[in-house]
Structures are given as structure tokens and as C-alpha cells.
Design a protein around this motif. Structure first.
Motif, short mmCIF file in Angstrom:
data_model
loop_
_atom_site.label_atom_id
_atom_site.label_comp_id
_atom_site.label_asym_id
_atom_site.label_seq_id
_atom_site.Cartn_x
_atom_site.Cartn_y
_atom_site.Cartn_z
N ILE A 1 9.95 4.91 -3.33
CA ILE A 1 11.11 4.68 -2.05
C ILE A 1 12.00 5.92 -1.76
N PHE A 2 12.56 6.74 -2.80
CA PHE A 2 13.17 7.63 -2.72
C PHE A 2 12.49 8.97 -2.29
N GLU B 1 0.83 -1.23 0.30
CA GLU B 1 -0.06 -0.01 -0.20
C GLU B 1 0.97 1.33 -0.01
N LYS B 2 1.90 1.31 0.91
CA LYS B 2 2.73 2.35 0.97
C LYS B 2 3.48 2.57 -0.36
N LEU B 3 3.81 1.70 -1.23
CA LEU B 3 4.73 1.65 -2.16
C LEU B 3 3.42 1.84 -3.52
N ASN B 4 2.45 2.13 -3.39
CA ASN B 4 1.36 2.27 -4.33
C ASN B 4 1.37 1.03 -5.25
N LEU C 1 11.84 8.56 1.56
CA LEU C 1 13.06 8.60 2.40
C LEU C 1 13.81 10.14 2.06
N ARG C 2 13.62 10.60 1.07
CA ARG C 2 14.24 12.12 1.04
C ARG C 2 13.67 12.94 2.18
N ARG C 3 12.53 12.57 2.52
CA ARG C 3 11.72 13.76 3.49
C ARG C 3 12.14 13.51 4.83
N LYS D 1 12.13 -2.18 -15.86
CA LYS D 1 10.98 -1.21 -16.03
C LYS D 1 9.81 -1.50 -14.75
N PRO D 2 9.48 -2.57 -14.47
CA PRO D 2 8.41 -2.74 -13.56
C PRO D 2 8.92 -2.39 -12.13
N LEU D 3 10.36 -2.39 -11.87
CA LEU D 3 10.92 -2.28 -10.26
C LEU D 3 11.23 -0.75 -10.33
N TYR D 4 11.42 0.11 -11.36
CA TYR D 4 11.72 1.40 -11.51
C TYR D 4 10.84 2.22 -10.75
#
Length: 82
Positions: free
Chosen positions: A75-76, A27-30, A79-81, A66-69
Motif C-alpha cells: 500500500i505504501f 489482486e492489487k495487494l498481491n 500511495l507514494r506514487r 508478520k502476515p500484515l506487514y
């Protein structure tokens, strides 16, 4: 294009904090489901590997498939927040 201040929050306020199940992580990773998350971990070729010429020596690069990008981008952004 304008540059706005990044929204920052404490580690304990992160959407990824205390995520304990695959379903919640998905859910968090959409992602649509935890099954999609599991499918991403079982990709035959999860990363594309190649080399780029650097100033002094070649640099090895591993780029997500492509599916993992989109997961890497999500995640980036989370985490950048911190």
C-alpha cells in the motif's frame, strides 16, 4: 546504491483507483485470493504495540504483524506514487 526518480501518476491512474471488490483489491495487494484478504482482517493480533523513549515523552508504536506487514509495504509503494 543509486537514487532514481520516483514514478508518479495522477490519482485516476492509480492501481487502487475505483477498486470496488475484495477480489480486485486482493489482486492489487498481491494476495492470492479475497479469502486471504478477509483472513488478514480477522487476525487475532494484527498489530504489535510497544513504546519507544522519545526526547520528551514515550512514543507509542503499532507495528503490523508478520502476515500484515507485506500488505502495508505494498500500500505504501502504491500511495507514494501519487
Amino acid at each position: 546504491m543509486t537514487i532514481s526518480a520516483q514514478k508518479k501518476y495522477d490519482l485516476t491512474q492509480s492501481p487502487l483507483y475505483m477498486v470496488l471488490s475484495k477480489k480486485k483489491l486482493a489482486e492489487k495487494l498481491n494476495l492470492k485470493s479475497s479469502a486471504e484478504l478477509v483472513a488478514l482482517t480477522r487476525l487475532e493480533v494484527p498489530y504489535r504495540k510497544f513504546e519507544v523513549e522519545g526526547k520528551s515523552k514515550p512514543r507509542s508504536i503499532q507495528m503490523p504483524s508478520k502476515p500484515l506487514y507485506p500488505v502495508h509495504v505494498r500500500i505504501f509503494k502504491l500511495l507514494r506514487r501519487l
